[in-house]
Design a protein around this motif. Structure first.
Motif, PDB file in Angstrom:
ATOM      1  N   GLU A 116       0.802  -1.025   0.238  1.00 20.13           N
ATOM      2  CA  GLU A 116      -0.038   0.225   0.035  1.00 20.13           C
ATOM      3  C   GLU A 116       0.709   1.609   0.378  1.00 20.13           C
ATOM      4  OE1 GLU A 116      -1.790  -0.563   3.437  1.00 20.13           O
ATOM      5  OE2 GLU A 116      -3.988  -1.913   2.399  1.00 20.13           O
ATOM      6  N   SER A 117       2.254   1.159   0.704  1.00 21.72           N
ATOM      7  CA  SER A 117       2.904   2.441   0.769  1.00 21.72           C
ATOM      8  C   SER A 117       3.523   2.985  -1.219  1.00 21.72           C
ATOM      9  CB  SER A 117       4.306   2.038   1.077  1.00 21.72           C
ATOM     10  OG  SER A 117       4.997   1.157   0.940  1.00 21.72           O
ATOM     11  N   TYR A 118       3.658   2.361  -2.227  1.00 23.19           N
ATOM     12  CA  TYR A 118       3.659   1.996  -2.963  1.00 23.19           C
ATOM     13  C   TYR A 118       2.529   3.156  -3.543  1.00 23.19           C
ATOM     14  CZ  TYR A 118       7.554  -1.377  -3.757  1.00 23.19           C
ATOM     15  OH  TYR A 118       8.397  -1.455  -4.181  1.00 23.19           O
ATOM     16  N   LEU A 119       1.698   3.201  -3.252  1.00 24.22           N
ATOM     17  CA  LEU A 119       0.146   4.138  -3.792  1.00 24.22           C
ATOM     18  C   LEU A 119      -0.130   5.165  -3.456  1.00 24.22           C
ATOM     19  CD1 LEU A 119      -2.615   0.324  -4.816  1.00 24.22           C
ATOM     20  CD2 LEU A 119      -0.912   2.078  -6.376  1.00 24.22           C
ATOM     21  N   ASN A 120       0.592   4.828  -1.584  1.00 29.12           N
ATOM     22  CA  ASN A 120      -0.636   6.182  -0.772  1.00 29.12           C
ATOM     23  C   ASN A 120       0.924   6.911  -0.715  1.00 29.12           C
ATOM     24  OD1 ASN A 120      -3.345   4.806  -0.983  1.00 29.12           O
ATOM     25  ND2 ASN A 120      -2.466   3.421   0.512  1.00 29.12           N
ATOM     26  N   SER A 121       1.836   6.940  -0.214  1.00 28.60           N
ATOM     27  CA  SER A 121       3.726   7.168  -0.300  1.00 28.60           C
ATOM     28  C   SER A 121       3.893   8.798  -1.307  1.00 28.60           C
ATOM     29  CB  SER A 121       4.441   6.166   0.384  1.00 28.60           C
ATOM     30  OG  SER A 121       5.451   7.070   0.575  1.00 28.60           O
ATOM     31  N   SER A 122       3.727   9.415  -0.444  1.00 26.57           N
ATOM     32  CA  SER A 122       4.235  10.317  -1.634  1.00 26.57           C
ATOM     33  C   SER A 122       5.779   9.860  -2.138  1.00 26.57           C
ATOM     34  CB  SER A 122       4.452  12.042  -0.720  1.00 26.57           C
ATOM     35  OG  SER A 122       4.965  12.467   0.334  1.00 26.57           O
ATOM     36  N   GLU A 123       6.569   9.606  -1.457  1.00 30.24           N
ATOM     37  CA  GLU A 123       7.711   8.956  -1.383  1.00 30.24           C
ATOM     38  C   GLU A 123       8.081   8.113  -2.652  1.00 30.24           C
ATOM     39  OE1 GLU A 123      10.233  11.115  -0.713  1.00 30.24           O
ATOM     40  OE2 GLU A 123       8.533  12.191   0.156  1.00 30.24           O
ATOM     41  N   VAL A 124       6.986   8.744  -3.748  1.00 29.88           N
ATOM     42  CA  VAL A 124       6.878   7.400  -4.905  1.00 29.88           C
ATOM     43  C   VAL A 124       7.409   7.636  -6.335  1.00 29.88           C
ATOM     44  CG1 VAL A 124       5.598   5.484  -6.003  1.00 29.88           C
ATOM     45  CG2 VAL A 124       5.935   5.770  -2.983  1.00 29.88           C
ATOM     46  N   ARG A 143       7.188 -10.783  -9.150  1.00 31.93           N
ATOM     47  CA  ARG A 143       5.601 -10.707  -8.466  1.00 31.93           C
ATOM     48  C   ARG A 143       4.009 -10.204  -9.253  1.00 31.93           C
ATOM     49  NH1 ARG A 143       1.777 -12.134  -3.122  1.00 31.93           N
ATOM     50  NH2 ARG A 143      -0.060 -13.404  -3.774  1.00 31.93           N
ATOM     51  N   THR A 144       3.911 -11.126  -9.816  1.00 26.69           N
ATOM     52  CA  THR A 144       2.845 -10.237 -11.394  1.00 26.69           C
ATOM     53  C   THR A 144       1.578 -11.789 -10.537  1.00 26.69           C
ATOM     54  OG1 THR A 144       2.267  -9.978 -13.098  1.00 26.69           O
ATOM     55  CG2 THR A 144       4.226 -12.259 -13.245  1.00 26.69           C
ATOM     56  N   TYR A 145       0.913 -10.445 -11.178  1.00 28.70           N
ATOM     57  CA  TYR A 145      -1.174 -11.064 -11.113  1.00 28.70           C
ATOM     58  C   TYR A 145      -1.581 -11.047 -12.504  1.00 28.70           C
ATOM     59  CZ  TYR A 145      -1.294 -10.480  -6.228  1.00 28.70           C
ATOM     60  OH  TYR A 145      -0.968 -10.019  -4.841  1.00 28.70           O
ATOM     61  N   GLN A 146      -0.941 -10.709 -13.667  1.00 33.06           N
ATOM     62  CA  GLN A 146      -0.947 -11.323 -14.911  1.00 33.06           C
ATOM     63  C   GLN A 146       0.155 -12.064 -15.787  1.00 33.06           C
ATOM     64  OE1 GLN A 146      -3.173  -7.312 -16.121  1.00 33.06           O
ATOM     65  NE2 GLN A 146      -1.377  -6.839 -15.007  1.00 33.06           N
ATOM     66  N   PRO A 147       0.152 -12.738 -16.208  1.00 36.01           N
ATOM     67  CA  PRO A 147       1.371 -14.103 -16.697  1.00 36.01           C
ATOM     68  C   PRO A 147       1.051 -13.596 -18.305  1.00 36.01           C
ATOM     69  CG  PRO A 147      -1.167 -15.001 -16.244  1.00 36.01           C
ATOM     70  CD  PRO A 147      -1.340 -13.747 -15.699  1.00 36.01           C
ATOM     71  N   TYR A 148       1.698 -12.388 -18.746  1.00 42.31           N
ATOM     72  CA  TYR A 148       2.192 -12.302 -19.908  1.00 42.31           C
ATOM     73  C   TYR A 148       2.973 -11.423 -19.531  1.00 42.31           C
ATOM     74  CZ  TYR A 148      -1.793  -8.998 -19.381  1.00 42.31           C
ATOM     75  OH  TYR A 148      -3.199  -7.993 -19.224  1.00 42.31           O
ATOM     76  N   THR A 149       3.146 -11.024 -21.186  1.00 43.46           N
ATOM     77  CA  THR A 149       4.457  -9.201 -20.941  1.00 43.46           C
ATOM     78  C   THR A 149       3.894  -8.823 -21.561  1.00 43.46           C
ATOM     79  OG1 THR A 149       6.592 -11.729 -22.023  1.00 43.46           O
ATOM     80  CG2 THR A 149       7.028  -9.159 -22.588  1.00 43.46           C
ATOM     81  N   LYS A 160       6.175  -1.143 -21.912  1.00 43.43           N
ATOM     82  CA  LYS A 160       5.823   0.438 -21.597  1.00 43.43           C
ATOM     83  C   LYS A 160       4.159   0.230 -20.472  1.00 43.43           C
ATOM     84  CE  LYS A 160       6.735   2.133 -26.226  1.00 43.43           C
ATOM     85  NZ  LYS A 160       6.035   3.685 -26.759  1.00 43.43           N
ATOM     86  N   VAL A 161       5.365   0.239 -19.247  1.00 48.92           N
ATOM     87  CA  VAL A 161       4.298  -0.070 -18.518  1.00 48.92           C
ATOM     88  C   VAL A 161       4.913   1.050 -17.335  1.00 48.92           C
ATOM     89  CG1 VAL A 161       3.483  -2.390 -18.674  1.00 48.92           C
ATOM     90  CG2 VAL A 161       5.042  -1.844 -17.282  1.00 48.92           C
ATOM     91  N   ALA A 162       3.732   1.393 -16.209  1.00 47.30           N
ATOM     92  CA  ALA A 162       4.082   2.522 -15.310  1.00 47.30           C
ATOM     93  C   ALA A 162       4.565   1.536 -14.411  1.00 47.30           C
ATOM     94  CB  ALA A 162       3.042   3.358 -14.627  1.00 47.30           C
ATOM     95  N   ILE A 163       6.231   1.766 -13.451  1.00 45.50           N
ATOM     96  CA  ILE A 163       7.233   1.602 -12.476  1.00 45.50           C
ATOM     97  C   ILE A 163       6.993   2.159 -11.656  1.00 45.50           C
ATOM     98  CG2 ILE A 163       8.712  -0.175 -12.056  1.00 45.50           C
ATOM     99  CD1 ILE A 163       7.778  -0.818 -14.597  1.00 45.50           C
ATOM    100  N   ASP A 203      -0.270  -4.193 -11.315  1.00 46.11           N
ATOM    101  CA  ASP A 203       0.195  -5.843 -10.211  1.00 46.11           C
ATOM    102  C   ASP A 203       0.621  -5.099  -8.768  1.00 46.11           C
ATOM    103  OD1 ASP A 203       0.269  -7.925 -11.766  1.00 46.11           O
ATOM    104  OD2 ASP A 203       2.763  -7.255 -11.816  1.00 46.11           O
ATOM    105  N   ILE A 204       0.741  -4.047  -8.089  1.00 44.89           N
ATOM    106  CA  ILE A 204       0.272  -3.741  -6.638  1.00 44.89           C
ATOM    107  C   ILE A 204      -1.451  -3.541  -7.143  1.00 44.89           C
ATOM    108  CG2 ILE A 204       0.487  -2.102  -5.825  1.00 44.89           C
ATOM    109  CD1 ILE A 204       3.486  -1.389  -6.790  1.00 44.89           C
ATOM    110  N   ASP A 205      -1.896  -2.716  -8.377  1.00 43.54           N
ATOM    111  CA  ASP A 205      -2.838  -2.690  -7.667  1.00 43.54           C
ATOM    112  C   ASP A 205      -3.805  -3.503  -7.406  1.00 43.54           C
ATOM    113  OD1 ASP A 205      -2.914   0.245  -7.631  1.00 43.54           O
ATOM    114  OD2 ASP A 205      -3.322   0.208 -10.454  1.00 43.54           O
TER     115      ASP A 205
END
Length: 330
Positions: A102-110, A151-157, A160-163, A178-180
């Motif tokens: 959740e820190s990846y989505l809610n933190s300002s330090e990202v 770790r991924t929840y979408q088993p395909y390549t 140009k995705v957001a990291i 994947d975090i979402d």
């Protein structure tokens, strides 16, 4: 899309946990019943005036085979350690892992960068989750890329995705999609996690009290094979030494390894250091058509959200492909 979860299990796994533990519950209840009636067995109630071997053998035959009480205690203590480990895992590891995601989505330090996710199927049946490789630009070393297993929840390549990268931790990149999906998988699951924690703690109390009860029953019988002198040492050694090391120390070690893997693990490579297969996949789409470059210069393209390394060439309208697509997002 079916989201596969393990560390943050989806709904239904609590009932699976409860039903899967019913057989062991039945065995332990049988042990408690056997320990309760053990003092009344004929072999422990032979009259003192009986010294005939045949008569003694008759008492033994009437008693039948018995499970030693000290072995029952060992089994109870073994389950005590297992359920203690699970209780600490659910109450400590799972919430900390969720807060990290959740820190990846809610933190300002990202920070957000653009990268690729390369999926490689895992054939081993031991893996309950899917993993992929993330490749994105190193924020502190110009011309270098970071390549790490995620770790991924979408088993395909995906390209140009957001990291998402935690500030000051360049190797912490995780795909935002994947975090979402990860956070979404347990967003309404907190009550179920609390129930699972209470359930495991109930098992901890049950196995602890059960082992104490059986040891007290051992004191009521005179059996030289029951190892009464050592059983209390085994009990205290399990409660005071083995359980803290395995349940608490094991979960602390697991969390340390997991946090280090998510935040700090990865390797820095240059373009030419990528494996031939990865390099071919990573840079095939860099040979884009001139129309795509022009589209990126239009006001309606999401490309205006990106700050390309070769910004000067784009501003001049040159029909050259940017040097790299692993760029930062504003």
């Amino acid at each position: 899309m079916r989201v596969r979860t393990f560390l943050a299990p989806a709904g239904g796994n609590l009932m699976q946990l409860m039903f899967s533990s019913l057989p062991m519950l039945g065995v332990l209840i049988y042990f408690l019943y056997s320990a309760t009636i053990r003092p009344s067995k004929p072999i422990y109630n032979i009259p003192e005036d009986v010294d005939d071997d045949a008569e003694i053998q008759r008492y033994i035959d009437e008693t039948g085979s018995l499970v030693p009480l000290y072995q029952m205690v060992h089994i109870f203590l073994g389950f005590f350690v297992l359920w203690s480990s699970l209780a600490v895992y659910i109450t400590f590891f799972v919430p900390k892992r969720r807060r990290l995601m959740e820190s990846y989505l809610n933190s300002s330090e990202v920070e957000r960068v653009v990268g690729d996710i390369y999926y490689k199927p895992t054939r081993s049946r031991c893996h309950m989750t899917d993993y992929a490789y993330a490749v994105y630009a190193h924020r502190r070393r110009e011309g270098c890329l970071i390549q790490k297993r995620v770790r991924t929840y979408q088993p395909y390549t995906r390209e140009k995705v957001a990291i998402l990268v935690l500030k000051g931790k360049p190797y912490s990149g995780q795909a935002q999609d994947d975090i979402d999906l990860d956070v979404q998988s347990y967003s309404g699951d907190r009550d179920r996690t609390n129930y699972a924690s209470c359930y495991s703690i109930t098992w901890v109390i049950f196995t602890l009290l059960g082992s104490i009860y059986i040891m007290l029953q051992m004191d009521k019988i005179d059996d030289e094979f029951e190892e009464r002198a050592n059983i209390w040492r085994v009990f205290y050694g399990t409660i005071l030494i083995a359980t803290p090391i395995l349940a608490v120390g094991g979960n602390l070690l697991k969390w340390s390894l997991h946090y280090n893997w998510v935040v700090n693990r990865g390797e820095t490579v240059r373009d030419e250091q990528l494996t031939p297969t990865s390099k071919e996949k990573a840079f095939t789409r860099l040979k884009e058509e001139d129309s795509e470059i022009s589209t990126c210069l239009s006001d309606t393209c999401v490309g205006q959200e990106l700050s390309y390394d070769n910004q000067e060439a784009l501003e001049k309208g040159m029909k050259n492909v940017p040097k790299t697509h692993y760029v930062s997002m504003t």
